[in-house]
Design a protein around this motif. Structure first.
Motif, mmCIF file in Angstrom:
data_model
loop_
_atom_site.group_PDB
_atom_site.id
_atom_site.type_symbol
_atom_site.label_atom_id
_atom_site.label_comp_id
_atom_site.label_asym_id
_atom_site.label_seq_id
_atom_site.Cartn_x
_atom_site.Cartn_y
_atom_site.Cartn_z
ATOM 1 N N CYS A 224 5.549 -15.038 16.509
ATOM 2 C CA CYS A 224 4.452 -15.985 16.284
ATOM 3 C C CYS A 224 3.413 -15.361 15.358
ATOM 4 N N ILE A 225 2.803 -16.204 14.522
ATOM 5 C CA ILE A 225 1.700 -15.736 13.691
ATOM 6 C C ILE A 225 0.489 -15.542 14.601
ATOM 7 N N THR A 226 -0.089 -14.349 14.551
ATOM 8 C CA THR A 226 -1.134 -13.980 15.489
ATOM 9 C C THR A 226 -2.509 -13.938 14.819
ATOM 10 N N GLU A 227 -3.503 -13.725 15.662
ATOM 11 C CA GLU A 227 -4.872 -13.565 15.155
ATOM 12 C C GLU A 227 -4.963 -12.372 14.222
ATOM 13 N N GLN A 228 -4.157 -11.325 14.491
ATOM 14 C CA GLN A 228 -4.177 -10.147 13.636
ATOM 15 C C GLN A 228 -3.657 -10.471 12.234
ATOM 16 N N ASP A 229 -2.627 -11.312 12.139
ATOM 17 C CA ASP A 229 -2.144 -11.748 10.828
ATOM 18 C C ASP A 229 -3.257 -12.452 10.065
ATOM 19 N N PHE A 230 -4.014 -13.299 10.785
ATOM 20 C CA PHE A 230 -5.113 -14.025 10.146
ATOM 21 C C PHE A 230 -6.202 -13.070 9.664
ATOM 22 N N LYS A 231 -6.485 -12.021 10.438
ATOM 23 C CA LYS A 231 -7.509 -11.047 10.039
ATOM 24 C C LYS A 231 -7.073 -10.260 8.799
ATOM 25 N N ILE A 232 -5.779 -9.941 8.722
ATOM 26 C CA ILE A 232 -5.278 -9.268 7.523
ATOM 27 C C ILE A 232 -5.402 -10.200 6.324
ATOM 28 N N ALA A 233 -5.084 -11.487 6.540
ATOM 29 C CA ALA A 233 -5.212 -12.481 5.473
ATOM 30 C C ALA A 233 -6.659 -12.590 5.004
ATOM 31 N N GLU A 234 -7.592 -12.557 5.954
ATOM 32 C CA GLU A 234 -9.009 -12.598 5.595
ATOM 33 C C GLU A 234 -9.393 -11.410 4.728
ATOM 34 N N ARG A 235 -8.876 -10.230 5.064
ATOM 35 C CA ARG A 235 -9.189 -9.027 4.280
ATOM 36 C C ARG A 235 -8.648 -9.162 2.850
ATOM 37 N N ILE A 236 -7.454 -9.710 2.712
ATOM 38 C CA ILE A 236 -6.857 -9.888 1.384
ATOM 39 C C ILE A 236 -7.716 -10.820 0.540
ATOM 40 N N GLU A 237 -8.135 -11.946 1.132
ATOM 41 C CA GLU A 237 -8.955 -12.910 0.399
ATOM 42 C C GLU A 237 -10.309 -12.320 0.052
ATOM 43 N N LYS A 238 -10.893 -11.603 1.001
ATOM 44 C CA LYS A 238 -12.207 -10.996 0.777
ATOM 45 C C LYS A 238 -12.178 -9.996 -0.367
ATOM 46 N N GLU A 239 -11.081 -9.238 -0.480
ATOM 47 C CA GLU A 239 -10.960 -8.240 -1.543
ATOM 48 C C GLU A 239 -10.599 -8.867 -2.884
ATOM 49 N N GLY A 240 -10.302 -10.179 -2.884
ATOM 50 C CA GLY A 240 -9.995 -10.868 -4.136
ATOM 51 C C GLY A 240 -8.632 -10.529 -4.696
ATOM 52 N N LYS A 241 -7.665 -10.250 -3.826
ATOM 53 C CA LYS A 241 -6.339 -9.836 -4.281
ATOM 54 C C LYS A 241 -5.375 -11.014 -4.318
ATOM 55 N N GLY A 242 -4.448 -10.960 -5.263
ATOM 56 C CA GLY A 242 -3.367 -11.932 -5.258
ATOM 57 C C GLY A 242 -2.508 -11.722 -4.025
ATOM 58 N N CYS A 243 -1.814 -12.749 -3.591
ATOM 59 C CA CYS A 243 -1.064 -12.618 -2.339
ATOM 60 C C CYS A 243 0.160 -13.520 -2.332
ATOM 61 N N LEU A 244 1.233 -13.021 -1.727
ATOM 62 C CA LEU A 244 2.373 -13.845 -1.366
ATOM 63 C C LEU A 244 2.723 -13.521 0.074
ATOM 64 N N ILE A 245 3.189 -14.512 0.804
ATOM 65 C CA ILE A 245 3.565 -14.340 2.207
ATOM 66 C C ILE A 245 5.082 -14.188 2.272
ATOM 67 N N VAL A 246 5.536 -13.057 2.821
ATOM 68 C CA VAL A 246 6.964 -12.790 2.931
ATOM 69 C C VAL A 246 7.392 -12.989 4.384
ATOM 70 N N VAL A 247 8.243 -13.970 4.619
ATOM 71 C CA VAL A 247 8.799 -14.205 5.958
ATOM 72 C C VAL A 247 10.094 -13.407 6.043
ATOM 73 N N ASN A 248 10.041 -12.248 6.686
ATOM 74 C CA ASN A 248 11.193 -11.353 6.768
ATOM 75 C C ASN A 248 12.066 -11.698 7.995
ATOM 76 N N LYS A 249 13.290 -11.224 7.976
ATOM 77 C CA LYS A 249 14.275 -11.457 9.049
ATOM 78 C C LYS A 249 14.550 -12.948 9.209
ATOM 79 N N TRP A 250 14.633 -13.641 8.065
ATOM 80 C CA TRP A 250 14.864 -15.082 8.070
ATOM 81 C C TRP A 250 16.224 -15.422 8.683
ATOM 82 N N ASP A 251 17.153 -14.456 8.660
ATOM 83 C CA ASP A 251 18.479 -14.707 9.214
ATOM 84 C C ASP A 251 18.478 -14.827 10.736
#
Length: 424
Positions: A224-251
Protein backbone atom coordinates in the motif's frame (compact mmCIF):
# COMPACT_ATOMS: atom_id res chain seq x y z
CA UNK A 1 36.97 10.09 -8.02
CA UNK A 2 37.24 8.51 -4.57
CA UNK A 3 35.38 5.22 -3.96
CA UNK A 4 34.69 4.12 -0.40
CA UNK A 5 34.02 0.38 -0.03
CA UNK A 6 32.27 -1.72 2.58
CA UNK A 7 34.35 -3.37 5.29
CA UNK A 8 35.69 -6.65 3.90
CA UNK A 9 35.29 -9.70 6.14
CA UNK A 10 37.24 -12.70 4.87
CA UNK A 11 37.96 -14.43 8.17
CA UNK A 12 35.57 -17.11 9.46
CA UNK A 13 32.89 -15.58 11.65
CA UNK A 14 29.60 -16.72 13.04
CA UNK A 15 26.26 -15.29 11.91
CA UNK A 16 25.93 -13.25 15.12
CA UNK A 17 29.46 -11.86 14.74
CA UNK A 18 28.75 -10.82 11.17
CA UNK A 19 25.49 -9.15 12.19
CA UNK A 20 27.21 -7.30 15.03
CA UNK A 21 30.11 -6.13 12.88
CA UNK A 22 27.87 -4.96 10.04
CA UNK A 23 25.25 -3.54 12.43
CA UNK A 24 22.41 -5.31 10.64
CA UNK A 25 19.22 -6.92 11.86
CA UNK A 26 16.97 -9.69 10.59
CA UNK A 27 13.84 -8.33 12.26
CA UNK A 28 13.30 -4.67 11.34
CA UNK A 29 11.67 -4.40 7.91
CA UNK A 30 11.83 -8.17 7.39
CA UNK A 31 8.24 -9.06 8.21
CA UNK A 32 6.86 -11.73 5.91
CA UNK A 33 10.29 -13.07 4.87
CA UNK A 34 11.05 -16.63 6.03
CA UNK A 35 13.71 -17.00 8.72
CA UNK A 36 15.80 -19.27 6.49
CA UNK A 37 15.93 -16.56 3.81
CA UNK A 38 17.02 -13.99 6.37
CA UNK A 39 19.84 -16.18 7.67
CA UNK A 40 20.95 -17.05 4.14
CA UNK A 41 21.10 -13.34 3.31
CA UNK A 42 23.33 -12.70 6.35
CA UNK A 43 25.61 -15.57 5.32
CA UNK A 44 25.99 -14.13 1.80
CA UNK A 45 26.67 -10.58 2.96
CA UNK A 46 30.50 -10.83 3.51
CA UNK A 47 31.09 -12.33 0.05
CA UNK A 48 28.84 -9.73 -1.58
CA UNK A 49 30.74 -6.90 0.12
CA UNK A 50 34.06 -8.45 -0.93
CA UNK A 51 32.85 -8.71 -4.53
CA UNK A 52 32.02 -5.00 -4.59
CA UNK A 53 35.40 -4.13 -3.03
CA UNK A 54 37.14 -6.26 -5.68
CA UNK A 55 35.28 -4.43 -8.45
CA UNK A 56 36.37 -1.10 -6.96
CA UNK A 57 40.01 -2.27 -6.81
CA UNK A 58 39.96 -3.41 -10.43
CA UNK A 59 38.70 -0.01 -11.60
CA UNK A 60 41.11 2.05 -9.49
CA UNK A 61 44.41 3.71 -10.37
CA UNK A 62 45.47 3.69 -6.71
CA UNK A 63 44.35 1.78 -3.63
CA UNK A 64 44.35 2.96 -0.02
CA UNK A 65 44.60 -0.21 2.05
CA UNK A 66 43.34 0.73 5.52
CA UNK A 67 43.92 -1.14 8.78
CA UNK A 68 43.25 -0.19 12.38
CA UNK A 69 46.42 0.93 14.17
CA UNK A 70 44.85 0.19 17.58
CA UNK A 71 44.39 -3.52 16.87
CA UNK A 72 46.68 -5.90 18.75
CA UNK A 73 47.08 -8.04 15.66
CA UNK A 74 46.91 -6.84 12.07
CA UNK A 75 44.21 -8.78 10.28
CA UNK A 76 45.18 -8.33 6.63
CA UNK A 77 42.61 -8.60 3.90
CA UNK A 78 43.02 -11.04 1.06
CA UNK A 79 46.59 -10.40 -0.11
CA UNK A 80 45.63 -11.19 -3.70
CA UNK A 81 44.32 -7.62 -3.96
CA UNK A 82 47.93 -6.46 -3.85
CA UNK A 83 49.66 -9.32 -5.68
CA UNK A 84 50.64 -7.04 -8.56
CA UNK A 85 52.31 -4.54 -6.24
CA UNK A 86 56.05 -5.12 -5.62
CA UNK A 87 55.79 -3.70 -2.12
CA UNK A 88 53.89 -1.25 0.00
CA UNK A 89 54.92 0.61 3.14
CA UNK A 90 52.57 1.53 5.96
CA UNK A 91 51.75 5.20 6.46
CA UNK A 92 50.52 6.13 9.96
CA UNK A 93 47.58 8.53 9.95
CA UNK A 94 44.80 9.69 12.25
CA UNK A 95 41.54 10.38 10.47
CA UNK A 96 40.11 11.90 13.64
CA UNK A 97 42.83 14.55 14.10
CA UNK A 98 43.99 14.73 10.49
CA UNK A 99 47.56 13.73 11.31
CA UNK A 100 49.33 12.32 8.25
CA UNK A 101 46.40 12.84 5.87
CA UNK A 102 48.31 15.49 3.90
CA UNK A 103 51.17 13.07 3.28
CA UNK A 104 48.62 10.42 2.28
CA UNK A 105 47.05 12.76 -0.27
CA UNK A 106 50.45 13.64 -1.74
CA UNK A 107 51.35 9.96 -2.01
CA UNK A 108 48.08 9.05 -3.73
CA UNK A 109 48.32 11.97 -6.17
CA UNK A 110 51.93 11.14 -7.08
CA UNK A 111 50.88 7.57 -7.80
CA UNK A 112 48.11 8.51 -10.21
CA UNK A 113 49.49 11.74 -11.70
CA UNK A 114 50.29 10.05 -15.01
CA UNK A 115 46.71 8.84 -15.33
CA UNK A 116 45.14 12.22 -14.69
CA UNK A 117 44.02 14.46 -17.53
CA UNK A 118 41.97 17.59 -17.79
CA UNK A 119 38.33 16.94 -18.53
CA UNK A 120 37.58 18.82 -21.74
CA UNK A 121 33.95 17.81 -21.89
CA UNK A 122 31.94 20.10 -19.66
CA UNK A 123 28.56 18.92 -20.96
CA UNK A 124 25.80 18.84 -18.44
CA UNK A 125 25.21 15.30 -17.10
CA UNK A 126 21.82 14.92 -15.39
CA UNK A 127 21.72 13.02 -12.10
CA UNK A 128 18.91 10.54 -11.40
CA UNK A 129 18.43 9.48 -7.79
CA UNK A 130 16.48 6.31 -6.94
CA UNK A 131 14.57 6.75 -3.68
CA UNK A 132 11.83 5.04 -1.69
CA UNK A 133 11.08 3.04 1.41
CA UNK A 134 13.31 0.07 2.37
CA UNK A 135 13.17 -3.13 0.31
CA UNK A 136 11.16 -1.77 -2.62
CA UNK A 137 13.91 -2.73 -5.10
CA UNK A 138 15.95 0.46 -5.55
CA UNK A 139 19.32 -1.31 -5.82
CA UNK A 140 17.82 -3.98 -8.10
CA UNK A 141 16.65 -1.25 -10.49
CA UNK A 142 20.12 0.31 -10.62
CA UNK A 143 21.77 -3.08 -11.23
CA UNK A 144 19.24 -3.91 -13.97
CA UNK A 145 19.90 -0.56 -15.67
CA UNK A 146 23.70 -0.85 -15.74
CA UNK A 147 23.65 -4.60 -16.46
CA UNK A 148 25.86 -5.60 -13.53
CA UNK A 149 25.77 -5.82 -9.73
CA UNK A 150 26.96 -2.34 -8.81
CA UNK A 151 25.14 -2.40 -5.49
CA UNK A 152 24.34 -5.16 -3.01
CA UNK A 153 20.79 -6.52 -3.20
CA UNK A 154 19.52 -8.31 -0.10
CA UNK A 155 16.24 -8.80 1.79
CA UNK A 156 18.06 -7.41 4.83
CA UNK A 157 16.67 -3.95 5.47
CA UNK A 158 19.28 -1.18 5.44
CA UNK A 159 21.85 -2.85 3.16
CA UNK A 160 22.37 0.40 1.22
CA UNK A 161 23.61 3.01 3.67
CA UNK A 162 25.21 5.71 1.58
CA UNK A 163 24.17 7.38 -1.66
CA UNK A 164 26.03 5.46 -4.38
CA UNK A 165 26.83 7.22 -7.67
CA UNK A 166 27.16 5.22 -10.90
CA UNK A 167 27.85 6.55 -14.40
CA UNK A 168 25.50 5.27 -17.07
CA UNK A 169 25.07 5.84 -20.81
CA UNK A 170 21.58 5.38 -22.25
CA UNK A 171 20.72 3.70 -25.58
CA UNK A 172 20.77 7.09 -27.35
CA UNK A 173 24.23 7.96 -26.01
CA UNK A 174 22.93 10.32 -23.32
CA UNK A 175 25.04 10.16 -20.16
CA UNK A 176 23.47 10.01 -16.71
CA UNK A 177 24.65 9.78 -13.13
CA UNK A 178 22.55 7.24 -11.24
CA UNK A 179 22.34 7.60 -7.45
CA UNK A 180 21.18 4.64 -5.37
CA UNK A 181 20.04 5.66 -1.89
CA UNK A 182 19.20 4.12 1.46
CA UNK A 183 15.59 3.22 2.21
CA UNK A 184 13.73 6.05 3.94
CA UNK A 185 11.59 5.05 6.93
CA UNK A 186 9.48 7.25 9.17
CA UNK A 187 11.45 9.57 11.42
CA UNK A 188 9.80 8.03 14.49
CA UNK A 189 10.78 4.52 13.35
CA UNK A 190 14.37 5.60 12.78
CA UNK A 191 14.50 7.28 16.22
CA UNK A 192 12.98 4.27 18.00
CA UNK A 193 15.50 1.90 16.37
CA UNK A 194 18.33 3.86 18.02
CA UNK A 195 20.49 3.37 14.91
CA UNK A 196 22.80 6.29 14.23
CA UNK A 197 23.81 4.58 10.99
CA UNK A 198 20.23 4.56 9.69
CA UNK A 199 19.70 8.19 10.68
CA UNK A 200 22.80 9.21 8.71
CA UNK A 201 21.71 7.06 5.77
CA UNK A 202 18.31 8.76 5.62
CA UNK A 203 19.95 12.20 5.75
CA UNK A 204 22.24 11.21 2.88
CA UNK A 205 19.24 9.98 0.90
CA UNK A 206 17.58 13.38 1.32
CA UNK A 207 20.85 15.07 0.30
CA UNK A 208 20.89 12.85 -2.81
CA UNK A 209 17.44 14.19 -3.74
CA UNK A 210 18.77 17.72 -3.36
CA UNK A 211 21.73 17.14 -5.70
CA UNK A 212 19.79 15.22 -8.33
CA UNK A 213 17.91 16.50 -11.36
CA UNK A 214 15.33 13.73 -11.66
CA UNK A 215 14.09 11.47 -8.85
CA UNK A 216 12.74 7.98 -9.45
CA UNK A 217 10.34 7.35 -6.57
CA UNK A 218 10.08 3.57 -6.25
CA UNK A 219 7.03 1.92 -4.71
CA UNK A 220 6.27 -1.79 -4.41
CA UNK A 221 3.30 -2.95 -6.48
CA UNK A 222 1.74 -5.18 -3.81
CA UNK A 223 2.40 -2.77 -0.92
CA UNK A 224 0.00 0.00 0.00
CA UNK A 225 1.09 3.57 -0.63
CA UNK A 226 1.83 4.96 2.81
CA UNK A 227 2.12 8.32 4.51
CA UNK A 228 5.90 7.92 4.24
CA UNK A 229 5.65 7.69 0.44
CA UNK A 230 3.66 10.92 0.49
CA UNK A 231 6.30 12.64 2.67
CA UNK A 232 9.05 11.60 0.26
CA UNK A 233 6.92 12.96 -2.60
CA UNK A 234 6.54 16.24 -0.71
CA UNK A 235 10.32 16.49 -0.34
CA UNK A 236 10.81 15.92 -4.08
CA UNK A 237 8.31 18.65 -4.97
CA UNK A 238 9.73 21.04 -2.39
CA UNK A 239 13.24 20.63 -3.80
CA UNK A 240 11.91 21.37 -7.30
CA UNK A 241 13.13 18.10 -8.80
CA UNK A 242 11.76 16.26 -11.79
CA UNK A 243 10.12 12.99 -10.84
CA UNK A 244 8.81 9.71 -12.19
CA UNK A 245 7.01 7.08 -10.12
CA UNK A 246 8.35 3.55 -10.61
CA UNK A 247 5.96 0.74 -9.62
CA UNK A 248 8.40 -2.14 -9.08
CA UNK A 249 7.58 -5.87 -8.80
CA UNK A 250 4.68 -5.41 -11.21
CA UNK A 251 4.78 -9.15 -11.91
CA UNK A 252 3.50 -9.85 -8.38
CA UNK A 253 0.07 -8.34 -9.14
CA UNK A 254 -2.30 -11.34 -9.56
CA UNK A 255 -4.84 -11.65 -12.38
CA UNK A 256 -3.65 -8.59 -14.29
CA UNK A 257 -5.62 -7.39 -17.30
CA UNK A 258 -5.70 -4.33 -19.55
CA UNK A 259 -7.47 -2.28 -16.89
CA UNK A 260 -5.06 -3.15 -14.04
CA UNK A 261 -2.64 -0.29 -14.79
CA UNK A 262 -5.55 2.15 -15.17
CA UNK A 263 -7.01 1.30 -11.76
CA UNK A 264 -3.56 1.29 -10.17
CA UNK A 265 -2.77 4.72 -11.59
CA UNK A 266 -6.00 6.12 -10.21
CA UNK A 267 -5.00 4.90 -6.76
CA UNK A 268 -1.50 6.38 -7.09
CA UNK A 269 -2.83 9.74 -8.28
CA UNK A 270 -5.27 9.89 -5.39
CA UNK A 271 -2.71 9.07 -2.71
CA UNK A 272 0.22 11.01 -4.20
CA UNK A 273 -1.74 14.09 -5.25
CA UNK A 274 1.29 16.33 -4.99
CA UNK A 275 2.88 14.41 -7.89
CA UNK A 276 -0.09 14.53 -10.26
CA UNK A 277 2.29 15.63 -13.02
CA UNK A 278 4.74 12.70 -12.61
CA UNK A 279 4.71 9.88 -15.21
CA UNK A 280 4.31 6.31 -13.94
CA UNK A 281 6.48 3.38 -15.09
CA UNK A 282 5.59 -0.25 -14.32
CA UNK A 283 8.61 -2.56 -14.09
CA UNK A 284 10.05 -5.71 -12.57
CA UNK A 285 13.69 -5.07 -11.71
CA UNK A 286 14.65 -8.62 -10.75
CA UNK A 287 13.86 -9.88 -14.28
CA UNK A 288 14.75 -6.63 -16.02
CA UNK A 289 11.25 -6.34 -17.48
CA UNK A 290 10.50 -2.75 -18.65
CA UNK A 291 13.38 -1.31 -16.59
CA UNK A 292 14.69 0.45 -19.70
CA UNK A 293 11.52 2.56 -19.61
CA UNK A 294 12.82 4.18 -16.41
CA UNK A 295 15.71 5.82 -18.29
CA UNK A 296 13.49 6.74 -21.25
CA UNK A 297 10.98 8.43 -18.92
CA UNK A 298 13.73 10.13 -16.87
CA UNK A 299 15.30 11.51 -20.06
CA UNK A 300 11.97 13.00 -21.15
CA UNK A 301 11.41 14.48 -17.70
CA UNK A 302 14.84 16.15 -17.77
CA UNK A 303 14.11 17.66 -21.19
CA UNK A 304 10.83 19.11 -19.90
CA UNK A 305 12.59 20.41 -16.79
CA UNK A 306 15.10 22.27 -18.98
CA UNK A 307 12.59 23.63 -21.50
CA UNK A 308 11.97 27.33 -22.10
CA UNK A 309 8.90 29.01 -23.50
CA UNK A 310 9.16 32.19 -25.52
CA UNK A 311 7.55 35.22 -23.90
CA UNK A 312 5.13 35.53 -26.82
CA UNK A 313 3.95 31.92 -26.51
CA UNK A 314 3.73 32.17 -22.74
CA UNK A 315 1.61 35.32 -22.79
CA UNK A 316 -0.69 33.83 -25.40
CA UNK A 317 -1.35 30.95 -22.99
CA UNK A 318 -1.93 33.44 -20.15
CA UNK A 319 -4.32 35.56 -22.24
CA UNK A 320 -6.36 32.49 -23.18
CA UNK A 321 -6.52 31.48 -19.52
CA UNK A 322 -7.68 35.00 -18.58
CA UNK A 323 -10.33 34.98 -21.30
CA UNK A 324 -11.72 31.70 -20.02
CA UNK A 325 -11.64 32.71 -16.35
CA UNK A 326 -10.92 36.20 -14.99
CA UNK A 327 -9.42 36.76 -11.53
CA UNK A 328 -12.20 37.05 -8.92
CA UNK A 329 -13.27 40.40 -7.47
CA UNK A 330 -12.79 41.19 -3.81
CA UNK A 331 -15.65 42.34 -1.60
CA UNK A 332 -14.47 45.89 -2.19
CA UNK A 333 -14.80 45.43 -5.94
CA UNK A 334 -11.09 45.21 -6.69
CA UNK A 335 -9.84 42.71 -9.26
CA UNK A 336 -6.38 41.44 -9.99
CA UNK A 337 -4.75 42.34 -13.28
CA UNK A 338 -2.00 40.43 -15.05
CA UNK A 339 0.16 42.75 -17.14
CA UNK A 340 2.46 40.12 -18.59
CA UNK A 341 4.37 36.94 -17.74
CA UNK A 342 7.90 35.76 -18.46
CA UNK A 343 9.92 32.61 -17.78
CA UNK A 344 12.71 33.50 -15.38
CA UNK A 345 14.47 30.15 -14.95
CA UNK A 346 14.62 26.45 -15.77
CA UNK A 347 15.27 23.36 -13.58
CA UNK A 348 12.54 23.80 -12.45
CA UNK A 349 10.67 26.02 -14.94
CA UNK A 350 9.88 29.26 -13.11
CA UNK A 351 7.41 31.87 -14.34
CA UNK A 352 7.02 35.42 -13.06
CA UNK A 353 3.61 37.11 -13.32
CA UNK A 354 3.72 40.90 -13.15
CA UNK A 355 0.43 42.07 -11.66
CA UNK A 356 -1.19 45.14 -10.15
CA UNK A 357 -1.47 43.54 -6.67
CA UNK A 358 -0.35 39.99 -5.85
CA UNK A 359 -2.73 39.90 -2.87
CA UNK A 360 -5.70 40.02 -5.26
CA UNK A 361 -4.89 36.55 -6.61
CA UNK A 362 -6.13 33.84 -4.23
CA UNK A 363 -4.52 30.40 -4.06
CA UNK A 364 -7.38 28.84 -6.03
CA UNK A 365 -6.74 31.15 -8.98
CA UNK A 366 -3.00 30.54 -8.84
CA UNK A 367 -3.62 26.80 -9.01
CA UNK A 368 -5.96 27.39 -11.95
CA UNK A 369 -3.24 29.29 -13.80
CA UNK A 370 -0.72 26.51 -13.15
CA UNK A 371 -3.23 23.95 -14.41
CA UNK A 372 -3.77 25.95 -17.61
CA UNK A 373 -0.03 26.31 -18.13
CA UNK A 374 0.40 22.56 -17.90
CA UNK A 375 -2.61 21.92 -20.13
CA UNK A 376 -1.45 24.23 -22.93
CA UNK A 377 2.34 24.17 -22.55
CA UNK A 378 3.09 20.71 -21.14
CA UNK A 379 5.93 20.27 -18.61
CA UNK A 380 5.07 16.68 -17.57
CA UNK A 381 7.36 15.19 -14.95
CA UNK A 382 8.55 18.46 -13.43
CA UNK A 383 7.20 20.88 -10.83
CA UNK A 384 6.76 24.43 -12.04
CA UNK A 385 7.03 27.58 -9.98
CA UNK A 386 4.72 30.59 -10.36
CA UNK A 387 5.91 33.83 -8.79
CA UNK A 388 3.57 36.80 -8.50
CA UNK A 389 5.21 40.25 -8.44
CA UNK A 390 3.65 43.67 -7.96
CA UNK A 391 4.49 46.05 -10.76
CA UNK A 392 4.86 49.62 -9.54
CA UNK A 393 2.22 51.88 -10.96
CA UNK A 394 4.24 54.55 -12.73
CA UNK A 395 1.44 56.01 -14.78
CA UNK A 396 -1.36 55.08 -17.13
CA UNK A 397 -1.18 51.68 -18.81
CA UNK A 398 -2.26 52.04 -22.42
CA UNK A 399 -5.38 49.92 -22.70
CA UNK A 400 -4.37 48.20 -19.48
CA UNK A 401 -2.55 45.62 -21.57
CA UNK A 402 1.08 46.26 -20.79
CA UNK A 403 3.81 44.22 -22.42
CA UNK A 404 1.94 40.95 -22.36
CA UNK A 405 -1.11 42.15 -24.37
CA UNK A 406 0.83 43.84 -27.13
CA UNK A 407 -0.04 47.33 -25.84
CA UNK A 408 2.61 49.97 -25.13
CA UNK A 409 3.26 51.13 -21.63
CA UNK A 410 3.15 54.94 -21.54
CA UNK A 411 4.40 57.30 -18.89
CA UNK A 412 3.35 60.93 -19.22
CA UNK A 413 5.31 63.69 -17.56
CA UNK A 414 4.37 67.40 -17.57
CA UNK A 415 7.05 70.02 -17.23
CA UNK A 416 6.53 73.76 -17.76
CA UNK A 417 3.40 73.16 -19.76
CA UNK A 418 5.03 70.64 -22.08
CA UNK A 419 4.07 66.97 -22.30
CA UNK A 420 6.77 64.35 -22.68
CA UNK A 421 5.66 60.85 -23.58
CA UNK A 422 8.01 57.92 -22.93
CA UNK A 423 6.94 54.71 -24.61
CA UNK A 424 8.33 51.18 -24.49
Amino acid sequence: MVVDTGGVITVSKSKNEVMEELAITTTIGMEGIPLASREAAVARMPSMIERQATAAVEESSAIIFLVDGQMDKLMLLDIRFFADQPSFSPLPISALSGTGTGELLDLVCSGVSEDLHEEQDEDYVPAISIVGRPNVGKSSILNALVGEDRTIVSPISGTTRDAIDTEFTGPDGQKFRLIDTAGIRKRAAVASSGSTTEALSVNRAFRAIRRSDVVALVIEAMACITEQDFKIAERIEKEGKGCLIVVNKWDTIPNKNQQSAVYYEQDVREKLRILQWAPIVYATAISGHSVDRVIVAASEVEKERSRRLSTATLNQVVQEALAFKSPPRTRGGKRGRIYYCTQAAIRPPTFVFFVNDANLFPETYRRYMEKQLRKDAGFPGTPIRLLWRNRRKMGKMDGGGGKGSGGRAQLSLKSRGRKLALTS
